[in-house]
Design a protein around this motif. Structure first.
Motif, PDB file in Angstrom:
ATOM      1  N   GLN A 168       0.687  -1.176  -0.301  1.00  0.00           N
ATOM      2  CA  GLN A 168       0.335  -0.013   0.079  1.00  0.00           C
ATOM      3  C   GLN A 168       1.091   1.347  -0.543  1.00  0.00           C
ATOM      4  N   ALA A 169       0.506   2.165  -0.581  1.00  0.00           N
ATOM      5  CA  ALA A 169       1.262   3.590  -0.567  1.00  0.00           C
ATOM      6  C   ALA A 169       1.143   3.886   0.197  1.00  0.00           C
ATOM      7  N   HIS A 170       1.368   4.251   1.518  1.00  0.00           N
ATOM      8  CA  HIS A 170       2.107   4.803   2.988  1.00  0.00           C
ATOM      9  C   HIS A 170       2.989   4.279   3.432  1.00  0.00           C
ATOM     10  N   ALA A 171       3.749   5.285   4.385  1.00  0.00           N
ATOM     11  CA  ALA A 171       5.158   4.905   5.472  1.00  0.00           C
ATOM     12  C   ALA A 171       4.402   3.709   6.363  1.00  0.00           C
ATOM     13  N   PRO A 172       5.893   3.191   6.015  1.00  0.00           N
ATOM     14  CA  PRO A 172       5.859   1.721   6.683  1.00  0.00           C
ATOM     15  C   PRO A 172       5.678   1.855   8.158  1.00  0.00           C
ATOM     16  N   GLU A 173       6.109   3.384   8.777  1.00  0.00           N
ATOM     17  CA  GLU A 173       6.361   3.708  10.147  1.00  0.00           C
ATOM     18  C   GLU A 173       4.527   3.693  10.078  1.00  0.00           C
ATOM     19  N   ALA A 174       3.773   4.093   9.597  1.00  0.00           N
ATOM     20  CA  ALA A 174       2.477   3.491   9.398  1.00  0.00           C
ATOM     21  C   ALA A 174       1.758   2.631  10.098  1.00  0.00           C
ATOM     22  N   HIS A 175       3.157   1.313  10.161  1.00  0.00           N
ATOM     23  CA  HIS A 175       2.354  -0.163  10.073  1.00  0.00           C
ATOM     24  C   HIS A 175       2.285  -0.277  12.180  1.00  0.00           C
ATOM     25  N   LYS A 176       3.445   0.541  11.946  1.00  0.00           N
ATOM     26  CA  LYS A 176       4.220  -0.485  13.776  1.00  0.00           C
ATOM     27  C   LYS A 176       3.153  -0.538  14.769  1.00  0.00           C
ATOM     28  N   PRO A 177       2.031   0.639  14.847  1.00  0.00           N
ATOM     29  CA  PRO A 177       0.922   0.249  15.757  1.00  0.00           C
ATOM     30  C   PRO A 177       0.053  -0.753  15.258  1.00  0.00           C
ATOM     31  N   LEU A 178      -0.401  -1.311  13.953  1.00  0.00           N
ATOM     32  CA  LEU A 178      -1.050  -2.600  13.677  1.00  0.00           C
ATOM     33  C   LEU A 178      -0.274  -3.875  13.796  1.00  0.00           C
ATOM     34  N   PHE A 179       0.549  -3.829  13.747  1.00  0.00           N
ATOM     35  CA  PHE A 179       1.507  -4.368  13.862  1.00  0.00           C
ATOM     36  C   PHE A 179       1.266  -5.525  15.963  1.00  0.00           C
ATOM     37  N   GLU A 180       2.215  -4.544  16.126  1.00  0.00           N
ATOM     38  CA  GLU A 180       2.122  -4.070  17.508  1.00  0.00           C
ATOM     39  C   GLU A 180       0.387  -4.841  18.515  1.00  0.00           C
ATOM     40  N   ALA A 181      -0.733  -4.210  17.973  1.00  0.00           N
ATOM     41  CA  ALA A 181      -2.029  -4.682  18.105  1.00  0.00           C
ATOM     42  C   ALA A 181      -2.200  -6.226  17.817  1.00  0.00           C
ATOM     43  N   LEU A 182      -1.636  -6.646  17.069  1.00  0.00           N
ATOM     44  CA  LEU A 182      -1.611  -7.871  16.868  1.00  0.00           C
ATOM     45  C   LEU A 182      -1.387  -9.039  17.604  1.00  0.00           C
ATOM     46  N   ILE A 183      -0.106  -7.980  17.750  1.00  0.00           N
ATOM     47  CA  ILE A 183       0.598  -9.642  18.667  1.00  0.00           C
ATOM     48  C   ILE A 183       0.440  -9.336  19.790  1.00  0.00           C
ATOM     49  N   ASP A 184       0.057  -8.226  20.615  1.00  0.00           N
ATOM     50  CA  ASP A 184      -0.287  -8.098  22.120  1.00  0.00           C
ATOM     51  C   ASP A 184      -1.981  -8.723  22.029  1.00  0.00           C
ATOM     52  N   SER A 185      -2.382  -8.921  20.941  1.00  0.00           N
ATOM     53  CA  SER A 185      -3.681  -9.837  21.385  1.00  0.00           C
ATOM     54  C   SER A 185      -3.784 -10.610  21.744  1.00  0.00           C
ATOM     55  N   ASP A 186      -4.983 -11.435  21.483  1.00  0.00           N
ATOM     56  CA  ASP A 186      -5.331 -12.986  21.535  1.00  0.00           C
ATOM     57  C   ASP A 186      -4.928 -14.303  20.389  1.00  0.00           C
ATOM     58  N   LEU A 187      -4.446 -14.025  18.931  1.00  0.00           N
ATOM     59  CA  LEU A 187      -4.799 -14.066  17.772  1.00  0.00           C
ATOM     60  C   LEU A 187      -3.938 -15.654  18.341  1.00  0.00           C
ATOM     61  N   PRO A 188      -3.061 -16.557  18.573  1.00  0.00           N
ATOM     62  CA  PRO A 188      -2.301 -17.115  18.937  1.00  0.00           C
ATOM     63  C   PRO A 188      -3.574 -18.376  19.934  1.00  0.00           C
ATOM     64  N   ALA A 189      -4.310 -17.847  20.535  1.00  0.00           N
ATOM     65  CA  ALA A 189      -4.513 -18.288  21.400  1.00  0.00           C
ATOM     66  C   ALA A 189      -6.378 -18.880  20.554  1.00  0.00           C
ATOM     67  N   LEU A 190      -6.764 -17.644  19.788  1.00  0.00           N
ATOM     68  CA  LEU A 190      -7.464 -17.585  18.560  1.00  0.00           C
ATOM     69  C   LEU A 190      -6.980 -19.170  17.386  1.00  0.00           C
ATOM     70  N   ILE A 191      -6.548 -18.621  17.319  1.00  0.00           N
ATOM     71  CA  ILE A 191      -5.676 -19.555  16.099  1.00  0.00           C
ATOM     72  C   ILE A 191      -6.176 -21.370  16.601  1.00  0.00           C
ATOM     73  N   ARG A 192      -5.291 -21.499  18.125  1.00  0.00           N
ATOM     74  CA  ARG A 192      -5.176 -22.430  18.531  1.00  0.00           C
ATOM     75  C   ARG A 192      -6.503 -23.067  18.817  1.00  0.00           C
ATOM     76  N   ALA A 193      -7.550 -22.623  18.983  1.00  0.00           N
ATOM     77  CA  ALA A 193      -8.737 -22.694  19.248  1.00  0.00           C
ATOM     78  C   ALA A 193      -9.159 -23.338  18.273  1.00  0.00           C
ATOM     79  N   ASN A 194      -9.097 -22.772  17.428  1.00  0.00           N
ATOM     80  CA  ASN A 194      -9.719 -23.480  15.483  1.00  0.00           C
ATOM     81  C   ASN A 194     -11.141 -21.661  15.256  1.00  0.00           C
ATOM     82  N   GLN A 195     -10.533 -20.486  16.405  1.00  0.00           N
ATOM     83  CA  GLN A 195     -11.863 -19.590  16.109  1.00  0.00           C
ATOM     84  C   GLN A 195     -11.728 -18.882  15.162  1.00  0.00           C
ATOM     85  N   HIS A 196     -12.364 -19.465  14.011  1.00  0.00           N
ATOM     86  CA  HIS A 196     -11.881 -18.959  12.418  1.00  0.00           C
ATOM     87  C   HIS A 196     -12.670 -17.023  12.386  1.00  0.00           C
TER      88      HIS A 196
END
Length: 226
Positions: A168-196
């Protein structure tokens, strides 16, 4: 001794394992998993090694080691129970400036192998600088309980998201908070529990519409999904 940590690219590189027992077999399997061209020299060999040779996955030479076996090798692993032979391999490798590891003998290595935990593209290594391999293995078991197979899918998903965001056509620095939000979320647990549905709801909340796990991972998603 303080070792310099490094992840080594051995794809298509010639690697020699001296010793055809259980330890040598484990070393060969790890080298093959990383894409190496593996040669084994040993007067005896386990059935798994003979099977790999029959399949053409490795070159197996059933005889004693000779110094000339190091010709054109990128690295060598000594996996024998003959102390004199192990030291000879080390001296030969040092003379030729070849990377050398002797199993359980850090004093005659110019690199040592850590305890490894693999979850897809996630690699976690533990080293005690050769002082206590048993403790390194214990730490690895602790990490294995904390980081399950769901982290392979998690990392694939993060990589796919990163690729799309970078396109996408915007600065990579703008992505940092998005990645941090996903990393700090319970996404791995949702994947483990198959919560599609919950995974897709989380992606939409953080990233906006158009981010769905089945589209990001495509055919890989059902295959990797627990």
């Amino acid at each position: 001794m303080r070792y310099y940590p490094v992840q080594l690219d051995i794809q298509e590189r010639n690697c020699l394992v001296v010793g055809g027992g259980a330890v040598g077999t484990r070393k060969v399997e790890t080298l093959l998993a990383c894409g190496a061209q593996v040669t084994v020299v040993s007067p005896v060999a386990t059935e798994p090694l003979r099977g790999l040779a029959a399949e053409g996955a490795i070159t197996l030479t059933l005889r004693d080691y000779a110094s000339e076996d190091l010709a054109e090798m990128f690295l060598v692993i000594g996996a024998t129970d003959d102390e004199a032979l192990n030291r000879r391999i080390s001296a030969d490798a040092e003379q030729r400036r070849i990377l050398c590891n002797i199993a359980d003998r850090p004093e005659v290595c110019n690199f040592i192998l850590p305890s490894i935990l693999q979850r897809g593209d996630l690699t976690i290594t533990v080293s005690t600088s050769g002082k206590s391999p048993a403790f390194a293995k214990k730490l690895r078991r602790t990490l294995a309980a904390q980081y399950g197979e769901e982290y392979a899918t998690f990392l694939d998903l993060m990589g796919a998201i990163r690729q799309r965001l970078l396109a996408q056509a915007h600065a990579p620095e703008a992505h940092k908070p998005l990645f941090e939000a996903l990393i700090d979320s319970d996404l791995p647990a949702l994947i483990r529990a198959n919560q599609h549905n919950a995974i897709n709801a989380l992606l939409e909340k953080v990233l906006g519409k158009g981010y769905r796990v089945e589209e990001l991972l495509k055919a890989d998603y059902p295959q990797h999904h627990p």
